[in-house]
Scaffold this motif. Structure first.
Motif, PDB file in Angstrom:
ATOM      1  N   ARG A  38       0.862  -1.206   0.017  1.00 50.92           N
ATOM      2  CA  ARG A  38      -0.043  -0.236   0.037  1.00 50.92           C
ATOM      3  C   ARG A  38       0.897   1.180  -0.030  1.00 50.92           C
ATOM      4  O   ARG A  38       1.885   1.169   0.529  1.00 50.92           O
ATOM      5  N   GLN A  39       0.250   2.288  -0.566  1.00 51.75           N
ATOM      6  CA  GLN A  39       1.236   3.640  -0.386  1.00 51.75           C
ATOM      7  C   GLN A  39       0.145   4.565  -0.320  1.00 51.75           C
ATOM      8  O   GLN A  39      -0.915   5.036  -1.043  1.00 51.75           O
ATOM      9  N   ALA A  40       0.236   5.506   0.578  1.00 53.55           N
ATOM     10  CA  ALA A  40      -0.159   6.481   1.100  1.00 53.55           C
ATOM     11  C   ALA A  40       0.266   7.823   0.387  1.00 53.55           C
ATOM     12  O   ALA A  40       1.428   7.844  -0.071  1.00 53.55           O
ATOM     13  N   LYS A  43       3.956   9.229   0.609  1.00 54.89           N
ATOM     14  CA  LYS A  43       4.961   8.109   1.294  1.00 54.89           C
ATOM     15  C   LYS A  43       5.431   7.023   0.390  1.00 54.89           C
ATOM     16  O   LYS A  43       4.929   6.795  -0.791  1.00 54.89           O
ATOM     17  N   GLU A  88      -5.385   5.173   9.402  1.00 58.34           N
ATOM     18  CA  GLU A  88      -3.961   4.925   8.956  1.00 58.34           C
ATOM     19  C   GLU A  88      -4.159   3.833   7.962  1.00 58.34           C
ATOM     20  O   GLU A  88      -2.941   3.684   7.584  1.00 58.34           O
ATOM     21  N   ASP A  89      -4.949   3.263   7.693  1.00 61.66           N
ATOM     22  CA  ASP A  89      -4.932   2.183   6.482  1.00 61.66           C
ATOM     23  C   ASP A  89      -5.385   2.745   5.293  1.00 61.66           C
ATOM     24  O   ASP A  89      -5.362   1.939   4.337  1.00 61.66           O
ATOM     25  N   THR A  90      -5.538   4.144   5.059  1.00 62.54           N
ATOM     26  CA  THR A  90      -6.102   4.756   3.801  1.00 62.54           C
ATOM     27  C   THR A  90      -4.600   4.782   2.924  1.00 62.54           C
ATOM     28  O   THR A  90      -3.737   5.403   3.270  1.00 62.54           O
ATOM     29  N   ALA A  91      -5.058   4.311   1.919  1.00 57.48           N
ATOM     30  CA  ALA A  91      -3.783   4.286   0.875  1.00 57.48           C
ATOM     31  C   ALA A  91      -4.444   3.669  -0.411  1.00 57.48           C
ATOM     32  O   ALA A  91      -5.515   3.004  -0.410  1.00 57.48           O
ATOM     33  N   TYR A  93      -4.088   0.478  -2.591  1.00 62.20           N
ATOM     34  CA  TYR A  93      -3.531  -0.972  -2.360  1.00 62.20           C
ATOM     35  C   TYR A  93      -3.054  -1.592  -3.673  1.00 62.20           C
ATOM     36  O   TYR A  93      -4.019  -1.820  -4.751  1.00 62.20           O
ATOM     37  N   GLN A 117      -8.061   2.094  -4.206  1.00 59.40           N
ATOM     38  CA  GLN A 117      -8.154   3.272  -3.409  1.00 59.40           C
ATOM     39  C   GLN A 117      -9.018   2.790  -2.234  1.00 59.40           C
ATOM     40  O   GLN A 117     -10.098   1.993  -2.271  1.00 59.40           O
ATOM     41  N   THR A 119     -10.325   4.201   1.317  1.00 53.05           N
ATOM     42  CA  THR A 119     -10.362   5.544   2.293  1.00 53.05           C
ATOM     43  C   THR A 119     -11.026   5.175   3.530  1.00 53.05           C
ATOM     44  O   THR A 119     -11.949   4.799   3.352  1.00 53.05           O
TER      45      THR A 119
END
Length: 122
Positions: A38-40, A43, A88-91, A93, A117, A119
């Motif tokens: 995953r990538q926010a 980051k 904090e899991d928002t990213a 995937y 995505q 969210t």
């Protein structure tokens, strides 16, 4: 040609659940080692969970006990069940696959999906 297509992302409330799917084409899934990353925004792409076989799985500490990776070789599909979601899991995937020895680094995977995505609003 190997293709990975993810689906199942969306908007979910805190504490909710979401299930992601990744269909792998081109070769039999059993020949691949697979993973979810995953990538926010702003980051790096981080490892989430990996599956070398239906029974050989491993997880990032941040998702252990909440997320479950699984695979159905007959359907050439890899899944990621996500429970107790937090902001904090928002990213985005990503599903990844490799035919070589691979672990928790993005560079160890050869094939990638387009991303889906997830969210979780605070």
């Amino acid at each position: 040609q190997v293709q990975l297509v993810e689906s199942g992302g969306g908007l979910v409330e805190v504490g909710g659940s979401l299930s992601l799917s990744c269909v792998v084409s081109g070769r039999t899934l059993s020949t691949y080692r697979t993973a979810w990353f995953r990538q926010a925004p702003g980051k790096e792409r981080d490892f989430v969970a990996g599956s070398w076989s239906p029974i050989d799985t491993f997880y990032a500490d941040s998702v252990k006990g909440r997320f479950t990776i699984s695979r159905d070789n007959a359907k050439n599909t890899v899944y990621l069940q996500m429970n107790s979601l937090t902001p904090e899991d928002t990213a985005v995937y990503y599903c990844a696959a490799s035919v070589r020895r691979s672990g928790r680094k993005p560079s160890e995977y050869d094939y990638w999906g387009q991303g889906t995505q997830v969210t979780v609003p605070s």
